[in-house]
Write a protein that holds these residues in place. Structure first.
Motif, PDB file in Angstrom:
ATOM      1  N   GLN A 276       0.830  -1.199   0.000  1.00  0.00           N
ATOM      2  CA  GLN A 276       0.000   0.000   0.000  1.00  0.00           C
ATOM      3  C   GLN A 276       0.868   1.253   0.000  1.00  0.00           C
ATOM      4  OE1 GLN A 276      -3.748  -0.123   2.579  1.00  0.00           O
ATOM      5  NE2 GLN A 276      -2.331  -1.354   3.732  1.00  0.00           N
ATOM      6  N   GLU A 277       0.311   2.338  -0.538  1.00  0.00           N
ATOM      7  CA  GLU A 277       0.899   3.663  -0.313  1.00  0.00           C
ATOM      8  C   GLU A 277       0.702   4.006   1.155  1.00  0.00           C
ATOM      9  OE1 GLU A 277       2.295   5.953  -2.625  1.00  0.00           O
ATOM     10  OE2 GLU A 277       2.387   4.092  -3.799  1.00  0.00           O
ATOM     11  N   ARG A 278       1.675   4.660   1.762  1.00  0.00           N
ATOM     12  CA  ARG A 278       1.552   5.048   3.171  1.00  0.00           C
ATOM     13  C   ARG A 278       1.371   6.556   3.286  1.00  0.00           C
ATOM     14  NH1 ARG A 278       3.313   0.891   6.707  1.00  0.00           N
ATOM     15  NH2 ARG A 278       4.479  -0.767   5.631  1.00  0.00           N
TER      16      ARG A 278
ATOM     17  N   ASP B 191      -4.909  -3.515   7.116  1.00  0.00           N
ATOM     18  CA  ASP B 191      -4.844  -2.566   5.997  1.00  0.00           C
ATOM     19  C   ASP B 191      -4.730  -1.132   6.507  1.00  0.00           C
ATOM     20  OD1 ASP B 191      -4.962  -4.532   4.090  1.00  0.00           O
ATOM     21  OD2 ASP B 191      -7.094  -4.288   3.643  1.00  0.00           O
TER      22      ASP B 191
ATOM     23  N   SER C  34      -1.301   1.266   6.058  1.00  0.00           N
ATOM     24  CA  SER C  34      -1.437   2.432   5.169  1.00  0.00           C
ATOM     25  C   SER C  34      -0.846   3.691   5.807  1.00  0.00           C
ATOM     26  CB  SER C  34      -2.913   2.675   4.838  1.00  0.00           C
ATOM     27  OG  SER C  34      -3.600   3.171   5.970  1.00  0.00           O
ATOM     28  N   LYS C  35      -0.237   3.532   6.996  1.00  0.00           N
ATOM     29  CA  LYS C  35       0.315   4.679   7.722  1.00  0.00           C
ATOM     30  C   LYS C  35       1.842   4.691   7.671  1.00  0.00           C
ATOM     31  CE  LYS C  35      -3.628   6.166   8.684  1.00  0.00           C
ATOM     32  NZ  LYS C  35      -4.060   7.443   8.096  1.00  0.00           N
TER      33      LYS C  35
ATOM     34  N   THR D  72       2.822  -5.623   9.327  1.00  0.00           N
ATOM     35  CA  THR D  72       2.730  -4.743   8.146  1.00  0.00           C
ATOM     36  C   THR D  72       3.995  -3.916   7.934  1.00  0.00           C
ATOM     37  OG1 THR D  72       1.659  -3.017   9.475  1.00  0.00           O
ATOM     38  CG2 THR D  72       0.207  -4.558   8.315  1.00  0.00           C
TER      39      THR D  72
ATOM     40  N   THR E 221       5.295  -1.513   9.660  1.00  0.00           N
ATOM     41  CA  THR E 221       5.005  -0.096   9.856  1.00  0.00           C
ATOM     42  C   THR E 221       5.750   0.424  11.086  1.00  0.00           C
ATOM     43  OG1 THR E 221       2.775  -0.597   9.045  1.00  0.00           O
ATOM     44  CG2 THR E 221       3.120   1.569  10.057  1.00  0.00           C
TER      45      THR E 221
END
Lengths: 345, 345
Positions: A190-192, A254, A258-259, A276, A278
């Motif tokens: 995903q784009e973050r 998700d 995405s962050k 993820t 992140t």
């Protein structure tokens, strides 16, 4: 073996939501999961999801049957009617063994006492009895119930809990990470964008609101800053039944994936951040759940850091470092071996 | 996106045996497995079983849909009606890409040509075109079909096949072990008794019957000696459909795990021996399938040995060593990363 007749039209909701009724009486060895959560804590939902994947991927020759938390009493009676000598009784994992979540603790006592003659396990938990009269009373009730069961194993998910279990219970004890760390799930690409705070609003909360505001202010330089929790708002999602569990879990993954940065005081927000990849800064709860899981198992992760600091300048340096790191991996699969051995024998 | 209407009463048998019809039109990204075997080779059944587990455990947000081998033509037409831009087309893995199993090869050609505009993959395979006119002709037909697909990746399961694929096809190629090595299954604990020979009776067979008799004679000192195959007798089990796959696979694991020693010329008998930690001596087939998988991935296993020797005295020493070893483990999970990356992007 007695021949069972089951009135399949008369099985209470929440008993075996993951199976069709004919499995109740087939000749496979059965593993029953009690306490399967219907409440909206996605951490606890993810644990139940992971338990299912763990059993099904490693022991496909067992029949895995869940009993939802709201069907505990009817479930106990039902399972008593079909259980056989070799079957296994589980109660789900989490951070609720002790005096803080008595509705769940009372269900766990009932289950372990009811199935005292069967191989039983409390899946990986944090254990916490408050250090006061109330806590002591509840501890005694729990001891009394669990000690009726001569085949009970308690799995501790931090070294701190391992010590507590050894001091408190006269049962077998094993030591493994939280079940969600046993998953194989590969996050979506995903784009973050931006920063998300996942913060408790419950009795375990210790972060002061002024401090949270200060953190939210300086993280604005990374983009949008929002605040939520991995416990969904019950006005929006009242309950999560078995059939919706995977969807909610994936939606949460998700969201976190995405962050650009996560700030949290929740163990499972940290674990979802690890899955993820992140960057994530983790603060404590009232009794060190996230802290000890981090130190016991996850210390080598370069994009997640646990801290007790309130020094914003120091935290800023930490976050810069986490966000710059090329995310590494930690493989905890071998650490689940005691649990594999439990189910194998 | 066009709105699909599917007449769920009119779907041919073998299309999506693992799903309920409403998933054909949901909004999840789809992964289609073509060539799902209905024949009684438990090695190929185990591969399809492993592919399902691989996708479902790592990518639970995808919809995984199988098309049985006998439904390839109807399946192609059906999938053409529901497939969307991002979806992925797989053809199952095994040891049948080439000129030896043309019924399967023809299906694979059809599938890759039909879905030429979609991300496609031939799951981990051994590739073998016979070195004669027939082999050359079939190779040309295969090249012609596959090269219509501009988004095709071929996964090779041995270094030998990797070389062949690179020399033969103008496609992406990745290199991973056989899919069955990606399973997490923990074998049942069993008493072990006797010796079982699992030997080919097909066109890949190279072991002479005199030699087999000699081996069977001297292994009698380990207890009962029997002979069978991991391809079930079609007079007893004519076909294995999706619903029966797991049961047959587990029965085979149980059989192998109940023996003290396995002697085989089949790749998957070797792999099932590794899963069940059963000492196993492995001989070759006509084009080195088991040999190369052993050398490329499994060389460090101390209770399994590949040999081309016919010297019974030497073989006896080998077997003694295999049976004395405290079985070790080999972790090939990281070697599936190219496949994870393929499905992730």
């Amino acid at each position: 073996m007695t021949i069972q007749t089951i009135d399949t039209n008369n099985i209470a909701k929440g008993i075996g939501p993951n199976v069709s009724p004919e499995v109740f009486t087939n000749d496979k060895r059965k593993v029953f999961l009690f306490g399967s959560p219907s409440y909206t804590n996605i951490g606890d939902q993810a644990i139940a999801y992971s338990i299912e994947k763990f059993i099904k991927s490693r022991f496909p020759y067992y029949e895995y049957i869940e009993i939802m938390d709201y069907a505990t009493d009817e479930g106990i009676e039902f399972v008593k009617g079909i259980i056989r000598e070799d079957d296994i009784v589980m109660f789900t994992g989490g951070g609720n063994l002790g005096s803080l979540y008595l509705d769940i603790e009372e269900d766990r006592r009932k289950v372990f006492a009811a199935f005292r003659d069967y191989k039983s396990i409390s899946m990986p938990q944090s254990v916490f009895f408050e250090d006061n009269e109330h806590g002591e009373q509840e501890k005694k009730k729990t001891q009394e119930a669990y000690h009726q069961n001569k085949k009970l194993t308690i799995a501790a998910r931090e070294s701190q809990t391992l010590d507590v279990v050894r001091d408190t219970f006269d049962t077998e004890v094993i030591y493994t990470p939280d079940m969600v760390m046993s998953l194989d799930v590969v996050p979506r690409e995903q784009e973050r964008e931006g920063v998300m705070f996942f913060l408790r609003a419950d009795k375990e909360k210790v972060m002061e609101e002024d401090f949270v505001s200060e953190l939210m202010e300086w993280t604005k330089k990374f983009g949008s800053v929002d605040r939520t929790d991995t416990v969904l708002d019950e006005d929006v999602v009242p309950t999560i039944d078995y059939a919706d569990r995977e969807r909610h879990f994936i939606e949460m993954l998700d969201l976190i994936g995405s962050k650009k940065l996560i700030i949290t005081d929740r163990l499972h927000t940290m674990i979802f951040s690890i899955i993820t990849k992140t960057p994530c800064l983790v603060f404590g709860n009232s009794y060190g759940k996230a802290k000890h899981s981090y130190r016991d198992w996850l210390d080598s992760i370069n994009f997640v850091e646990y801290t007790d600091s309130k020094d914003v300048e120091l935290l800023e340096q930490m976050v810069e470092k986490l966000m710059k790191a090329e995310p590494n991996e930690v493989d905890l699969r071998k650490d689940f071996k005691p649990l594999v051995d439990f189910f194998r024998s």
